[in-house]
Design a protein around this motif. Sequence first.
Motif, short mmCIF file in Angstrom:
data_model
loop_
_atom_site.label_atom_id
_atom_site.label_comp_id
_atom_site.label_asym_id
_atom_site.label_seq_id
_atom_site.Cartn_x
_atom_site.Cartn_y
_atom_site.Cartn_z
N TYR A 22 0.83 -1.21 0.00
CA TYR A 22 0.00 0.00 0.00
C TYR A 22 0.86 1.26 0.00
CZ TYR A 22 -3.30 3.52 1.81
OH TYR A 22 -4.07 4.64 1.99
N SER A 62 -11.00 -2.07 -5.18
CA SER A 62 -10.00 -3.10 -5.46
C SER A 62 -9.26 -2.86 -6.77
CB SER A 62 -10.65 -4.49 -5.47
OG SER A 62 -11.65 -4.56 -6.48
N ALA A 63 -9.87 -2.09 -7.67
CA ALA A 63 -9.23 -1.79 -8.96
C ALA A 63 -8.56 -0.43 -8.98
CB ALA A 63 -10.27 -1.86 -10.08
N SER A 64 -8.45 0.23 -7.82
CA SER A 64 -7.94 1.61 -7.74
C SER A 64 -6.57 1.75 -8.40
CB SER A 64 -7.84 2.06 -6.28
OG SER A 64 -9.12 2.12 -5.70
N GLN A 65 -6.46 2.76 -9.25
CA GLN A 65 -5.21 3.06 -9.93
C GLN A 65 -4.47 4.23 -9.28
OE1 GLN A 65 -4.15 1.02 -12.64
NE2 GLN A 65 -5.87 -0.11 -11.71
N PRO A 102 0.77 -4.62 -5.48
CA PRO A 102 -0.61 -4.18 -5.22
C PRO A 102 -1.57 -5.30 -4.83
CG PRO A 102 0.24 -3.18 -7.23
CD PRO A 102 1.23 -4.23 -6.83
N ARG A 110 -5.30 -5.27 -3.10
CA ARG A 110 -6.41 -5.51 -4.05
C ARG A 110 -7.22 -6.75 -3.67
NH1 ARG A 110 -5.84 -1.77 -7.85
NH2 ARG A 110 -3.78 -1.26 -8.70
N TRP A 151 -9.52 -6.22 -0.52
CA TRP A 151 -10.61 -5.29 -0.83
C TRP A 151 -11.64 -5.93 -1.76
CZ3 TRP A 151 -7.14 -0.33 -1.65
CH2 TRP A 151 -6.78 0.17 -0.39
N ALA A 152 -11.21 -6.82 -2.64
CA ALA A 152 -12.16 -7.51 -3.51
C ALA A 152 -12.98 -8.54 -2.73
CB ALA A 152 -11.40 -8.19 -4.65
#
Length: 533
Positions: A37, A102-105, A172, A176, A179-180
């Motif tokens: 993170y 979960s897909a945060s860029q 990541p 990820r 969070w998913a």
Amino acid sequence: MKQYGNVYLIAAISIIGGGLFGFDISSMSAIIAGPGYRCYFNQGDKPCVGPTSSTQGGIVASMAAGSWLASLCSGFVSDSFGRKKAIMLGAIIWIIGCIIVSASQNIAMLIVGRIINGMCVGICSAQVPVYISELAPPTKRGRLVGAQQWAITWGIMIMFYISYGCSFMDGPAAFRVPWALQMIPAIILLFGMMFLPESPRWLASKDRWEECERVLVLVHGHGDPDSPWVAREFREIKEWLEIERQSKQISYLTLFTPRYINRTHIGLFTQIWSQLTGMNVMMYYITYVFTMAGLTGNTLLVSSSIQYVINVVMTVPALIWIDRVGRRPTLLVGSTLMATWLFANAGVLAKYGVRVPGGVNGIPEAQIRVTGAASKAVIACSYLFVASFAPTWGPVSWIYPPELFPNQLRGKAVAFTTSGNWAFNFALGYFVPPAFENITWRTYIIFGVFCVAMTIHVFFMFPETAGKPLEQVTHMFEDPNGIKHIGTPAWKTKNYYSTSARMEKGEGLEKQLPDDRDESPVRHEHVNAEKAV
């Protein structure tokens, strides 16, 4: 579709909405200290130091911002479409938010996803207690509504260990994957709610009396349409609904009329005080606290997780005894104990702490280091604080507000009081990281003073609601004809658990439940005045 009326099953499924909040809390506390993170969302001059303290506060607080807005809107959704459908809508929103998070860029996308997640939490945290309160019998209402807090603690613990396991992943994926995985309980909630009945009191408010009676028979009569308890409950709902409909149109402004302002103030401060206990420090930022105590790496995460186990275990006594003990004693004992541990932590850090420029291990929020016995004292006081919050303010903050308001106003009222929780959750989530960085141990003093203030407030202003049917609670604040009165002082109100327990068994159903006002001189003066007129 077949519906199930066991109150424990109803609570077990619906409180998953509370568990989603718990998932979010520990997913952040476990992940923000991890290299995956901190490297991916790095904002510092050095590599892998993570977001700045103000940005991190904003990331954490973004969920509470979404929760605040959605909790206010949830009153309209719940009153229009039903408690059950409002909770199901919340589950759908959570799934969408998890996909984005979960897909945060980048940080902006992460914040947007957390705001959407917060909208689910705002809806569910406001309407799950309403839904359970309107279905539960009086002697089990505290236990069943309080189970929402237990679900929160389970969500915190489960997600922490999932995040801890994923912390060994590279890159990541460390954030990820957990969070998913948060989507799974929301999917269970969505489909589980399909097999549960709607609130009978909401059905009554829409004049769907046959459905209302069927739900009462299913839940309280165990399938027996001739149950005397069902007949009494149905009659009381009908009588009080007719009285409520003589009032003006219900809106949020109704909460601030002389008839309801006292209840609004009590319900709102129940939620506000639950945040100002300082539990946010222990839940969201416990890794910062234990970093100051000299813990690092896996030892840091495992030691932090112990408080989540304490949180789960210590909530159980509240579920067993909260209806027998009552709301007032529970709140008073909890705030007194929490103040003790907060002041103790402040004293230890002030006396034995050594300032570390730049922060311990490069973490700017950990500006003080303590070692030896002082370190163990900080850890012990942190654990004791959680053990004091878990059976007291944790569950009662969800149990108490829905009990204060009449049927037609309950959805909006609890939505409004819960919005106070999220407003302060947002403020404190944003405040704590810079506070640790700038005023260090004095942060504990602030929350300790709040705990002292809430003890005084509860003693003088919060009446006892345990053991009373929801319609009976209204008697403490107004007469059946809606005339406002002062009533019995809060510290003289009683818990009628034993009386309600006998009535639920069919004993003494011909009698009226005792009324706190009966012994009040003010009550007698009011009645005499009515007779004189």
